[in-house]
Design a protein around this motif. Structure first.
Motif, PDB file in Angstrom:
ATOM      1  N   CYS A   1      33.586   4.767  -7.136  1.00  8.94           N
ATOM      2  CA  CYS A   1      34.314   4.210  -8.258  1.00  8.94           C
ATOM      3  C   CYS A   1      35.560   3.179  -7.696  1.00  8.94           C
ATOM      4  O   CYS A   1      35.470   2.186  -8.427  1.00  8.94           O
ATOM      5  CB  CYS A   1      34.890   5.326  -9.164  1.00  8.94           C
TER       6      CYS A   1
ATOM      7  N   PHE B   1      38.621  12.864  -8.622  1.00  8.29           N
ATOM      8  CA  PHE B   1      39.016  12.797 -10.080  1.00  8.29           C
ATOM      9  C   PHE B   1      39.247  14.337 -10.593  1.00  8.29           C
ATOM     10  O   PHE B   1      38.270  15.069 -10.361  1.00  8.29           O
ATOM     11  CB  PHE B   1      37.790  12.313 -10.864  1.00  8.29           C
TER      12      PHE B   1
ATOM     13  N   ILE C   1      27.668  12.648 -12.518  1.00  9.26           N
ATOM     14  CA  ILE C   1      28.058  13.652 -11.553  1.00  9.26           C
ATOM     15  C   ILE C   1      27.291  15.042 -12.000  1.00  9.26           C
ATOM     16  O   ILE C   1      26.517  15.575 -11.281  1.00  9.26           O
ATOM     17  CB  ILE C   1      29.466  13.998 -11.242  1.00  9.26           C
TER      18      ILE C   1
ATOM     19  N   GLY D   1      30.572   8.347 -16.248  1.00  8.53           N
ATOM     20  CA  GLY D   1      30.762   8.916 -14.975  1.00  8.53           C
ATOM     21  C   GLY D   1      30.604  10.423 -14.659  1.00  8.53           C
ATOM     22  O   GLY D   1      29.942  10.660 -13.821  1.00  8.53           O
ATOM     23  N   MET D   2      31.315  11.107 -15.676  1.00  9.88           N
ATOM     24  CA  MET D   2      31.145  12.557 -15.377  1.00  9.88           C
ATOM     25  C   MET D   2      29.328  12.957 -15.671  1.00  9.88           C
ATOM     26  O   MET D   2      29.036  13.760 -15.072  1.00  9.88           O
ATOM     27  CB  MET D   2      31.774  13.219 -16.623  1.00  9.88           C
TER      28      MET D   2
ATOM     29  N   ASP E   1      31.673   9.525  -4.716  1.00 13.19           N
ATOM     30  CA  ASP E   1      32.000   8.623  -5.835  1.00 13.19           C
ATOM     31  C   ASP E   1      32.554   7.188  -5.405  1.00 13.19           C
ATOM     32  O   ASP E   1      33.542   7.401  -4.847  1.00 13.19           O
ATOM     33  CB  ASP E   1      32.791   9.646  -6.643  1.00 13.19           C
TER      34      ASP E   1
ATOM     35  N   VAL F   1      32.219   3.201 -21.750  1.00  9.04           N
ATOM     36  CA  VAL F   1      31.919   4.211 -20.825  1.00  9.04           C
ATOM     37  C   VAL F   1      30.690   4.434 -20.382  1.00  9.04           C
ATOM     38  O   VAL F   1      29.712   4.333 -21.312  1.00  9.04           O
ATOM     39  CB  VAL F   1      32.541   5.559 -21.662  1.00  9.04           C
ATOM     40  N   GLY F   2      30.274   4.638 -19.204  1.00  4.44           N
ATOM     41  CA  GLY F   2      29.057   4.950 -18.455  1.00  4.44           C
ATOM     42  C   GLY F   2      29.244   5.115 -17.300  1.00  4.44           C
ATOM     43  O   GLY F   2      30.122   5.265 -16.694  1.00  4.44           O
TER      44      GLY F   2
ATOM     45  N   THR G   1      32.582   2.747 -16.368  1.00  2.94           N
ATOM     46  CA  THR G   1      33.684   2.567 -17.097  1.00  2.94           C
ATOM     47  C   THR G   1      34.969   2.051 -16.451  1.00  2.94           C
ATOM     48  O   THR G   1      35.712   1.171 -17.253  1.00  2.94           O
ATOM     49  CB  THR G   1      34.242   4.132 -17.619  1.00  2.94           C
ATOM     50  N   LYS G   2      35.027   1.779 -15.214  1.00  3.44           N
ATOM     51  CA  LYS G   2      36.051   1.450 -14.461  1.00  3.44           C
ATOM     52  C   LYS G   2      35.774  -0.022 -13.886  1.00  3.44           C
ATOM     53  O   LYS G   2      35.350  -0.912 -15.006  1.00  3.44           O
ATOM     54  CB  LYS G   2      36.380   2.238 -13.308  1.00  3.44           C
TER      55      LYS G   2
ATOM     56  N   LEU H   1      41.788   2.798 -15.267  1.00  4.60           N
ATOM     57  CA  LEU H   1      42.060   1.927 -14.094  1.00  4.60           C
ATOM     58  C   LEU H   1      40.636   1.012 -14.057  1.00  4.60           C
ATOM     59  O   LEU H   1      39.703   1.210 -14.891  1.00  4.60           O
ATOM     60  CB  LEU H   1      42.264   2.602 -12.603  1.00  4.60           C
TER      61      LEU H   1
HETATM   62  C1  LIG Z   1      36.874   7.849 -14.443  1.00  4.79           C
HETATM   63  C2  LIG Z   1      36.374   8.522 -13.224  1.00  4.79           C
HETATM   64  C3  LIG Z   1      35.314   9.264 -13.195  1.00  4.79           C
HETATM   65  C4  LIG Z   1      34.674  10.019 -14.549  1.00  4.79           C
HETATM   66  O1  LIG Z   1      34.038   8.633 -15.367  1.00  4.79           O
HETATM   67  P1  LIG Z   1      34.165   8.580 -16.877  1.00  4.79           P
HETATM   68  O2  LIG Z   1      33.055   7.309 -17.110  1.00  4.79           O
HETATM   69  O3  LIG Z   1      35.275   8.631 -17.438  1.00  4.79           O
HETATM   70  O4  LIG Z   1      33.045   9.855 -17.206  1.00  4.79           O
HETATM   71  C5  LIG Z   1      34.510   9.825 -12.109  1.00  4.79           C
HETATM   72  N1  LIG Z   1      35.062   9.461 -10.976  1.00  4.79           N
HETATM   73  C6  LIG Z   1      36.211   8.724 -10.790  1.00  4.79           C
HETATM   74  C7  LIG Z   1      36.624   8.530  -9.302  1.00  4.79           C
HETATM   75  C8  LIG Z   1      36.887   8.180 -11.983  1.00  4.79           C
HETATM   76  O5  LIG Z   1      37.747   7.397 -11.795  1.00  4.79           O
END
Ligand SMILES: *Cc1c(COP(=O)(O)O)cnc(C)c1O
Length: 400
Positions: free
Chosen positions: A192, A118, A97, A93-94, A190, A224-225, A214-215, A343
């Protein structure tokens, strides 16, 4: 590779259909389930074909840092679900971004970022983007006047998460997308916490959606992705950054996320249903001071969430009577929920934000974010809700 017989059949299809079907491109083997292409490079027909593919004159794979069929299937599917023209899969996720920032910002630009995002995102903007001459202002997610006052002539991006972590605050997407348009800035959201099963920010006026896959997109805590979704031109820029700098999604992870997407709506509805029931139950407990969940009628973001979201999601927070000691006692006495900061998993997770996810903030930053010492966050999984109530009851029974 032969395409699935009739892609136009999916035009205007519902989310459930897209979640299962979008992006499929079968090989001549006729496999039904999406294959995993574990190959770093691809074979050319002849020297002229190699030259043409390298030059981009004919479509086709060259190298898996550029394109990979399994990753492409994931990208087409998440783009379809978010209602975007294109998507780019990333290694986390990072990375999604970072790739959006590197592709679309330059030295001298200014970003306005919600303070309630985050924690690592705050560091990305505050430490690294700032180091390369991108100015950043942090504002409160709900304070429109702060957003408005922060706009400068060089403002290029507004960045936010809605609902926020851990208090489920809900941003007014109408107002913020109007401000982004007026300011000639991109609105990046975001998504997520809701996923496209519950909220599609592009339809609410955002320009780009980013994900930590990832979530909930995975949904079972395996990989992780990440992903970025938006207009074709923006995504071309993001893809060019990825091809050059390399934070690409692995084909195996793309395959796991594809399988996750197939059940996304069913899971998000189950998470949301259980979270609402647990939130209502927590409200009735004498040792619980306050419950934060946008599905509750008394939550300040309830009406907005009803307008912008199809359900209220799986994450809730509550404050126990007392302070850190009582919050820790409650967490430590649970026996089913997992104590972890992750989460969006089938397994319910419980965490003390003030000393973990928000532990690096200063005391005043934490106070401003509303992260008090007696606050506990739960990401409600797919276990039976009665067992989760019993587990939290064990926690509350342990309070001094
Ligand atoms: C976990 C998370 C991220 C980062 O994602 P990774 O896959 O851990 O790099 C970004 N934004 C939110 C809201 C998250 O919960």
């Amino acid at each position: 590779m032969s395409n699935d017989s009739d892609k136009s059949a999916l035009e205007g299809a519902h989310l459930d259909t897209l979640a299962v079907r979008a992006g499929i491109a079968r090989t001549p083997e006729g496999e039904h389930s999406e294959p995993i292409f574990t190959t770093s490079s691809y074979v050319f027909d002849d020297a002229a074909d190699a030259a043409a593919r390298f030059a981009g004159d004919v479509p086709g794979n060259v190298y898996s840092r550029y394109t990979n069929p399994t990753v492409r299937t994931f990208e087409e599917r998440i783009a379809a679900l978010e209602g975007g023209e294109a998507a780019v899969g990333t290694s986390s996720g990072m990375a999604a971004i970072l790739s959006v920032c590197m592709a679309l910002l330059k030295t001298g630009d200014h970003v306005i970022c919600s303070r309630n995002v985050f924690g690592t995102t705050v560091n990305l903007f505050g430490k690294y983007m700032a180091r390369f001459g991108v100015e950043v202002s942090f504002v409160h997610l709900l304070d429109l006047a702060q957003w408005r006052a922060a706009v400068r002539p060089n403002t290029a991006m507004l960045f936010l998460e809605t609902p926020s972590n851990p208090l489920c605050e809900v941003a007014d997407m109408d107002a913020l997308s109007a401000l982004a348009r007026e300011s000639d800035a991109l609105l990046v959201v975001d998504n997520c916490f809701c996923t496209p099963a519950l909220q599609t920010p592009l339809a609410l006026g955002a320009d780009i959606v980013v994900h930590s896959a990832t979530k909930y997109l995975d949904g079972q805590g395996r990989c992780v992705g990440g992903a970025a979704v938006g207009g074709r031109e923006h995504m071309e820029e993001v893809l060019t950054f990825l091809r050059t700098c390399g934070p690409t999604m692995s084909p195996f992870n793309a395959w796991v996320f594809l399988k996750g997407l197939e059940t996304l709506r069913l899971r998000m509805e189950a998470h949301s249903r259980a979270a609402l029931e647990l939130a209502r139950w927590l409200q009735q407990q004498p040792l619980v001071e306050r419950v934060y969940y946008a599905g509750l009628e008394d939550h300040p973001g309830h009406a907005l969430a009803q307008r912008q979201q199809r359900a209220f999601g799986g994450v809730l927070s509550f404050a126990v009577r007392g302070g850190r000691k009582q919050a820790w006692q409650c967490i430590d006495a649970t026996r089913i929920m997992t104590l972890t900061a992750n989460l969006g998993d089938a397994k319910t997770t419980i965490v003390h934000p003030a000393t973990t996810t928000h532990g690096r903030l200063s005391e005043s930053e934490r106070a401003e974010a509303g992260v008090t010492e007696n606050l506990i966050r739960v990401s409600v999984g797919l276990e039976h809700v009665d067992d989760l109530k019993a587990d939290l009851q064990r926690g509350l029974d342990a309070l001094d």
